[in-house]
Structure formats: structure tokens, C-alpha cells
Write a protein that holds these residues in place. Structure first.
Motif, PDB file in Angstrom:
ATOM      1  N   ARG A 137       0.838  -1.202   0.000  1.00  0.00           N
ATOM      2  CA  ARG A 137       0.000   0.000   0.000  1.00  0.00           C
ATOM      3  C   ARG A 137       0.875   1.256   0.000  1.00  0.00           C
ATOM      4  NH1 ARG A 137      -4.123  -2.911   3.469  1.00  0.00           N
ATOM      5  NH2 ARG A 137      -2.716  -2.598   5.215  1.00  0.00           N
TER       6      ARG A 137
ATOM      7  N   GLN B  58      -4.810  -2.765  -3.962  1.00  0.00           N
ATOM      8  CA  GLN B  58      -5.822  -2.199  -3.083  1.00  0.00           C
ATOM      9  C   GLN B  58      -5.730  -0.676  -3.057  1.00  0.00           C
ATOM     10  OE1 GLN B  58      -5.295  -3.398   0.925  1.00  0.00           O
ATOM     11  NE2 GLN B  58      -7.098  -2.279   1.663  1.00  0.00           N
TER      12      GLN B  58
ATOM     13  N   ALA C 167      -9.678  -8.647  -6.310  1.00  0.00           N
ATOM     14  CA  ALA C 167     -10.745  -7.965  -7.035  1.00  0.00           C
ATOM     15  C   ALA C 167     -10.393  -7.887  -8.517  1.00  0.00           C
ATOM     16  CB  ALA C 167     -10.955  -6.577  -6.456  1.00  0.00           C
TER      17      ALA C 167
ATOM     18  N   VAL D  29     -12.649 -19.957  -1.512  1.00  0.00           N
ATOM     19  CA  VAL D  29     -12.870 -18.806  -2.369  1.00  0.00           C
ATOM     20  C   VAL D  29     -13.738 -19.187  -3.569  1.00  0.00           C
ATOM     21  CG1 VAL D  29     -11.739 -17.143  -3.868  1.00  0.00           C
ATOM     22  CG2 VAL D  29     -10.696 -17.733  -1.673  1.00  0.00           C
TER      23      VAL D  29
ATOM     24  N   ARG E 150     -17.367 -17.589  -4.936  1.00  0.00           N
ATOM     25  CA  ARG E 150     -17.713 -17.080  -6.270  1.00  0.00           C
ATOM     26  C   ARG E 150     -19.011 -17.695  -6.753  1.00  0.00           C
ATOM     27  NH1 ARG E 150     -11.794 -16.831  -7.628  1.00  0.00           N
ATOM     28  NH2 ARG E 150     -11.861 -19.054  -7.972  1.00  0.00           N
TER      29      ARG E 150
ATOM     30  N   LEU F 221     -12.954 -16.620   3.391  1.00  0.00           N
ATOM     31  CA  LEU F 221     -12.648 -17.110   2.052  1.00  0.00           C
ATOM     32  C   LEU F 221     -13.891 -17.031   1.181  1.00  0.00           C
ATOM     33  CD1 LEU F 221     -10.381 -20.181   2.902  1.00  0.00           C
ATOM     34  CD2 LEU F 221      -9.717 -17.836   2.402  1.00  0.00           C
TER      35      LEU F 221
ATOM     36  N   LEU G  38     -14.527 -13.391   0.367  1.00  0.00           N
ATOM     37  CA  LEU G  38     -13.630 -12.841  -0.643  1.00  0.00           C
ATOM     38  C   LEU G  38     -14.040 -13.306  -2.037  1.00  0.00           C
ATOM     39  CD1 LEU G  38     -10.189 -13.155   1.184  1.00  0.00           C
ATOM     40  CD2 LEU G  38     -11.424 -11.056   0.616  1.00  0.00           C
TER      41      LEU G  38
ATOM     42  N   GLN H 236     -15.315 -10.827  -5.006  1.00  0.00           N
ATOM     43  CA  GLN H 236     -14.695 -10.821  -6.334  1.00  0.00           C
ATOM     44  C   GLN H 236     -15.746 -10.965  -7.430  1.00  0.00           C
ATOM     45  OE1 GLN H 236     -12.104 -14.102  -6.834  1.00  0.00           O
ATOM     46  NE2 GLN H 236     -11.532 -13.557  -8.910  1.00  0.00           N
TER      47      GLN H 236
ATOM     48  N   ILE I 167      -9.138 -12.801   8.597  1.00  0.00           N
ATOM     49  CA  ILE I 167      -7.778 -13.147   8.174  1.00  0.00           C
ATOM     50  C   ILE I 167      -7.108 -11.923   7.568  1.00  0.00           C
ATOM     51  CG2 ILE I 167      -8.374 -15.555   7.760  1.00  0.00           C
ATOM     52  CD1 ILE I 167      -8.472 -14.984   4.790  1.00  0.00           C
TER      53      ILE I 167
ATOM     54  N   PHE J 246      -6.033 -11.141   4.766  1.00  0.00           N
ATOM     55  CA  PHE J 246      -6.449 -10.682   3.459  1.00  0.00           C
ATOM     56  C   PHE J 246      -7.814 -10.001   3.480  1.00  0.00           C
ATOM     57  CE2 PHE J 246      -3.328 -13.973   2.742  1.00  0.00           C
ATOM     58  CZ  PHE J 246      -2.448 -13.280   1.936  1.00  0.00           C
TER      59      PHE J 246
ATOM     60  N   SER K 161      -8.632  -7.413   5.291  1.00  0.00           N
ATOM     61  CA  SER K 161      -8.431  -5.964   5.256  1.00  0.00           C
ATOM     62  C   SER K 161      -7.731  -5.545   3.978  1.00  0.00           C
ATOM     63  CB  SER K 161      -7.605  -5.523   6.470  1.00  0.00           C
ATOM     64  OG  SER K 161      -6.338  -6.115   6.425  1.00  0.00           O
ATOM     65  N   ALA K 162      -7.126  -6.492   3.286  1.00  0.00           N
ATOM     66  CA  ALA K 162      -6.363  -6.161   2.080  1.00  0.00           C
ATOM     67  C   ALA K 162      -7.189  -6.311   0.812  1.00  0.00           C
ATOM     68  CB  ALA K 162      -5.127  -7.039   1.990  1.00  0.00           C
ATOM     69  N   ALA K 163      -8.430  -6.729   0.960  1.00  0.00           N
ATOM     70  CA  ALA K 163      -9.259  -6.914  -0.230  1.00  0.00           C
ATOM     71  C   ALA K 163      -9.535  -5.571  -0.894  1.00  0.00           C
ATOM     72  CB  ALA K 163     -10.580  -7.584   0.161  1.00  0.00           C
ATOM     73  N   ALA K 164      -9.957  -5.626  -2.144  1.00  0.00           N
ATOM     74  CA  ALA K 164     -10.215  -4.399  -2.898  1.00  0.00           C
ATOM     75  C   ALA K 164     -11.225  -3.529  -2.154  1.00  0.00           C
ATOM     76  CB  ALA K 164     -10.735  -4.748  -4.284  1.00  0.00           C
TER      77      ALA K 164
ATOM     78  N   PRO L 298     -12.224  -3.427   1.554  1.00  0.00           N
ATOM     79  CA  PRO L 298     -11.871  -4.067   2.834  1.00  0.00           C
ATOM     80  C   PRO L 298     -13.104  -4.628   3.520  1.00  0.00           C
ATOM     81  CG  PRO L 298     -10.688  -2.007   2.574  1.00  0.00           C
ATOM     82  CD  PRO L 298     -11.662  -2.073   1.425  1.00  0.00           C
TER      83      PRO L 298
END
Lengths: 342, 342
Positions: free
Chosen positions: A234, A265, A293, B230, B234, B258, B261, B265, B286, B288, B290-293, B295
Motif C-alpha cells: 500500500r 488495493q 478484485a 474462495v 464465487r 474465504l 472474498l 470478487q 484473516i 487478506f 483488510s487487504a481486499a479491494a 476491505p
DNA sequence: CCCGGTGAATGAAAGGTTTCAATTGAGCTG
DNA sequence: CAGCTCAATTGAAACCTTTCATTCACCGGG
């Protein structure tokens, strides 16, 4: 059935007494059943079941002089890359009826040392390690004292150990070749610190690719980070966005996927379109790379196979009478996804 | 220094001979140095260094009757949740000068069984396990035969083991409370298979929250998945998008991150805006998340502490003369991020 | 001068397994 | 039936450490 109060462990001696055979015979039932008559075998098995006999592995090890275990000291237990390598090691160990001690050095030398010493005291058959410092003297001492050691995901100049690694220079080259082919001319490299060998090599690959394409390597925009984490990614995104538009790159190659995900992100939150405004390539192809994403183009490493091969080399070293150290270098592979394909 | 050819292990006996003391004295230097004169200690230490003496842990264990190791059998080594729990266990083990065997059952009963049997043979001090089936008989047999066992992240009706878990019903409640407070009335639950206890309990929490808010629990839209991955997330996204607009929910609670996320997506690729068109809550928090496109709002569990506490309970069980089993239930916590906050 | 006491060092025993040379017993040959 | 073979079984030794009762040497007090 044993009463639940005091637990005097059941030993072969007890089994032998109940089955009315010698303790040598009990041992034979366990280790050389072909040398024992069927009737006796049955009697001994029955006695073992009745008493709840459990083999004492310490005694076996003591007698055998070595354990039936491997040790793996991994650099970072929370990085999916190493978990997957461990999985490969585990498979190979299991196939050879060995157990595996998994240890997490967390990139700290003193923890690493403490684990290595423990493993040596356990008389493990051998050790697999991704060392925090590939030149630490302990890596030489252990084999000298009789515990074979294989280096995973690192190499060393000297011919002192078997090692397994992936060609990181080539990986960097693949990544940047791809960007060049897409027409990008102003490319950034995000990664650091350079004390990490992988970072240096992946960057070197990037340079090679540029040179090959006839582009001036000096035009590579370098963004150095303090680690290979999402948060650092980031931060790198902010710094890239802060560049004057003229100097801003149209594509970025990140030293690993965590950086790339953080960067991605940041782009999304700053309304920088990926890949239209900025193409991104990561490294490792962890599971979350495809789940992002904008699914991430990344350089895939054969993680499981890395582990399997390392373990196989180690086992060969323990068995071969006259052993020559071997270095295996795997080839990485580019996986193209939406983050570079508009 | 030992010649590099044949390795006859260096034992206390060799050290004793070189230092010209009895082997009992060498042992005292190692275990009761206060009982040995300084001069002798120095001589013995020198001899150990010269010969490259390494303590033999098997022999120590054999003599002591038990090892200095714990075992942790985790359900899924590639799930960051369990890696973090392991980290907590490791901390506690290290603080007590114990080693840790980490094993990955991969949710397969036969692997689990094989690892448990290995650990028992190793005479580990105790076992921590997240079992694939909390009612497997082996879980009772081990303690009966003398190996204490603590259940991690699961509970059991019967009072047969110590256990550590997080209140999943409450977690589900927190998640849906939050959605209700934001004004959502049509809410979906994504998760499965229901053979997994956690899924059932988190869903139950969702029902409770709806009832509490005076909403009809039957209006909860249930999307059952075949796993907590994941890819399944989807798929759930596609199914949700396929619903008639009238019946489509405005918010989703996913049984883990998961799934969330994957769902996220899918939404992005189908141009469903998060949170404007669909709010999403995950579970586990987890890294990821907070790191998702976008959050992810998620229910956080105290993973490390789960591990630490489980290990502490186990150690207490090994030490206490008269032990009463204890069940610890932690409280989850909602972490609000952009995926629910427009 | 002897005795008791103290600090240091000793040596044998134990822990559970595996291995291997030796023994037993049954069956077979001549 | 003596002599032999072969399969099955036995029992002792070894692996290395730790513990603990014993021994040793020395010192000060009586």
C-alpha cells in the motif's frame, strides 16, 4: 484395560509375559513377523490389544541410533508460500514413513539456532531449512557432525549442501518480458529490502529483460520497501501515485504477491484503474492472487514440488554411501490474468 | 573434531574419559552444575566442546519416561486461521521449554489417526487437536492410555476433555445485528456444508439476531456451499445474482472470509457495488480481509490466544495431580470496514 | 588424635527396544 | 534310530542418559 489412575507404561516385557513368550518374540512380531509362526503371532497380538500396548519411540530411536523424523525450519509460517513447501515435504516424508517436525524461525536468527539445536539433539535423520542467513556457520557444522542438511529456496556458492531453489532471475525476466510485450516502456520495480536475495535476483531479471528489449535499464523506476507485506505494498502505491505524471510508470513488477495485493488495493481506493492506468505483475501466485478484485498476473513457483524434491534429496543423502551434493533449480512460469490484460 | 567419515556418536562416556571424570559427573555438569566444582565444570565443558558432544534426546526421554514435546494436529494447514492458532501454541510451548510437533490432518480422518498414533508413540506430553470429527473414539482412548488431549476450536457435550473455542453463535449474532442496525431487512447467509459445526452455529446466531430484531427468521436467504473456499464464494455470488430482483438480499453474512472474498470478487466482476448494492460480512478476519479491494467487515477471533490458552490448559493437565477438565469459550468481536459502510 | 560433617565425585542400575548368536524341537533322510 | 536341517524361539547385550546411594577426602572441633 488399564485402570485410569496410575499409568505404568505397558512394555514388550508385559506383553511377553501375558502371551507366554520371550520378549524377543514380541519384538519379532513387530519387526519381522515372517519369522514368527501364525499361532504365536495371534497370541501376541491379542496380548498387545488387551494391555493397550503402545510402542515406545524413544527406546526404538535410542536403539537404532537415529530417529525416523525430518525437521523443517521455515522462514515465515504465516506466508502461504512456505506452508505449501511444507506440504510437499510432508508428502515425501509420509511416503517414506517418516514424521516431520515443522518449526517456524520467523526470520529470527536466535530462534533458528535454537530449533536447529533441538533437532540435532533429537537425532533427526536430516534437516530442511530456508535459512535467514545462508552463510551462517551452523549450516556447515551440522552436516560435519553428522546431520545432513538441505537448503530450500536459497542457494549458496560453495558446494557444501544439496539445495533446491527456483530461478528468480528468470522469474523477473518473464515478468518484465511480458510487460514489454504489452508495449509498456516505463516500468517500476517494487521490492525490498535488498538484503533479501530473492529481491535482488528478481530485480536483476527485470534489468535483463529491459536490456534485451533495447530499453535503457536506468529508466526502471525503483521503489524500495522495508519488507514483503501487504502494508508495504500500500505504501508503495502511495509513493507511485505521488510521482509527477510525466515520470509515472504504466506498469509495475512487484517482488511478491503480498506487495502486489497491497498496491492493487491502494490503486482501487485512489481510482487508478488496473490494468488500464497501471498494469501489475506479482510473484509467487499465492491463492489470493487469483481471488483479488482484479485477478493478479503473477510468476508461479512449483512450491509443492520444491518441498518434495528437497525432501527427496535429503533422503538420498542419508542413504547414499558416497554422496555428491546436488543443486536443483526449478523454472518459474508466468500466469497471465486481468491485472495486465486490458 | 570428528573426522568426516564414520560417525560414532559422541556420548557422555567419551566426554568423561577425555575430562578424566566419571560419566555421572558429566551428567551433573549438564543437569546439576551447582553440585560440581568450578574447575571440574570447566574441564568437562572443554571436553564437550572439543568432541562436539550433542545430547541425545531419545536417551533422555527414555530415562525420563516422557518427552519434552507437544503435538498439534491441525485441520487445514493452508488456512491462515490455523497457522495463527499454531503460532499461539508455539509461543506457550517455547515459554515452557518444550518443542512442538505440528501435523496437518487436512481434514482426513485416516491422516489424523496416523498422526495421533505417531504422537502417542513419541510419548509426547500432550496433544492439541482440531478434530475432523469431535466424536471420534480415539479422542477418548488417548487420555485413557495416558496422553492428555485438548480440543481446539471445537467443543463437546461430554465433560471428557479440556477445550478451547470461540462462541460462534454470538459471532453470527454480532454480524447480523450489525446488518440489521444498518437497516437491512433482507439478509442472506452463505455457508456449508452443515456437517461443519461452525457453520451451523454461525447460522444459528444469524437467526437469533433476526428474531431479536423482530424480523421473520424465515426470510433469511440461505445459500448452501460445499466448502469454505474462495471458489465456493464465487459460486454463491453467481447464485445470488441469479435471484429475481424482488427477492434479492441487500446484505450477506458469509460463514468465513474465504467465502466472502470469493463473493466479493464475483460482485466486482458483475458490477454489483459493495456495499451500496450488497453489503458483505465475513468471518475470521484473516489478513487478506483488510487487504481486499473493498476491505471486508469481519468477525475476529482471538486466534493466537486460542492457541496459547489451549497449550496452557494442556500443560496444567499434565502437571496437576487432580485435574478437572475445563472449557474455555472466547468472545468474538466485530471489525467494521468498508464492505458494509457506504 | 579421632570423630562428625561437608562438599565433591563415583558407579551401578534403570528405562524399553532391537538384534543376533545360541538353543530347542520337530521333521526328514539314510 | 542316529544324524541332520530348518524353522521357531530365546535371552543377553547394547543403545545413552539420569539418578541416587555410596565413597572419598578434607577440615574443624572436642
Amino acid at each position: 484395560m488399564v485402570a485410569s489412575g496410575e499409568h505404568r507404561a505397558v512394555s514388550v516385557r508385559d506383553v511377553a509375559a501375558l502371551a507366554k513368550v520371550s520378549l524377543g518374540t514380541v519384538s519379532n512380531v513387530l519387526n519381522h513377523p515372517e519369522a514368527v509362526s501364525a499361532a504365536t503371532q495371534a497370541r501376541v497380538q491379542a496380548a498387545m490389544a488387551e494391555l493397550g500396548f503402545v510402542r515406545n519411540e524413544s527406546a526404538r530411536q535410542l536403539r537404532a541410533g537415529r530417529s525416523r523424523t525430518l525437521g523443517y525450519v521455515m522462514l515465515d509460517g504465516s506466508n502461504p508460500f512456505f506452508t505449501d513447501v511444507a506440504r510437499g515435504i510432508e508428502e515425501e516424508a509420509e511416503a517414506n514413513d517418516l514424521s516431520l517436525y515443522m518449526c517456524n524461525s520467523d526470520n529470527r536468527a536466535e530462534r533458528e539456532l535454537s530449533y536447529l539445536s533441538r533437532l540435532e539433539q533429537q537425532r533427526v535423520q536430516g534437516i530442511l531449512i530456508t535459512p535467514s542467513d545462508a552463510n551462517a556457520p551452523i549450516l556447515d557444522e551440522l552436516p560435519r557432525r553428522g546431520t545432513p542438511l538441505v537448503i530450500v529456496d536459497r542457494t549458496r556458492e560453495a558446494d557444501t549442501h544439496c539445495s533446491v531453489a527456483v530461478d528468480d532471475v528468470l522469474g523477473g525476466e518473464l515478468a518484465v518480458d511480458h510487460l514489454v510485450e504489452l508495449g509498456h516502456e516505463r516500468i517500476a520495480f517494487v521490492g525490498g529490502p535488498t538484503s533479501i536475495g530473492q529481491v535482488r535476483e528478481r530485480r536483476e531479471g527485470a534489468f535483463k529483460a529491459l536490456a534485451k528489449a533495447g530499453l535503457d535499464p536506468d529508466r526502471l523506476v525503483e521503489v524500495e520497501t522495508n519488507g514483503l507485506t501487504v502494508a508495504e505494498g500500500r505504501g508503495a502505491g502511495e509513493r507511485l501515485a505521488g510521482l509527477p505524471v510525466r515520470g509515472r510508470p504504466s506498469a509495475v513488477f512487484c517482488a511478491n504477491d503480498l506487495l502486489a495485493l497491497g498496491l492493487l488495493q491502494q490503486c482501487v481506493s485512489m481510482r487508478i484503474r488496473v490494468p488500464e492506468d497501471l498494469a501489475i505483475v506479482g510473484y509467487d501466485d499465492i491463492e489470493f492472487a487469483s481471488a483479488a478484485a482484479v485477478p493478479l498476473t503473477s510468476v508461479r513457483q512449483p512450491r509443492r514440488q520444491l518441498g518434495r524434491t528437497a525432501a527427496a534429496l535429503l533422503l538420498r543423502e542419508t542413504r547414499d554411501r558416497d554422496h555428491r551434493h546436488e543443486k536443483v533449480l526449478f523454472t518459474p512460469e508466468l500466469v497471465v490474468r486481468r491485472s495486465t490484460r486490458s
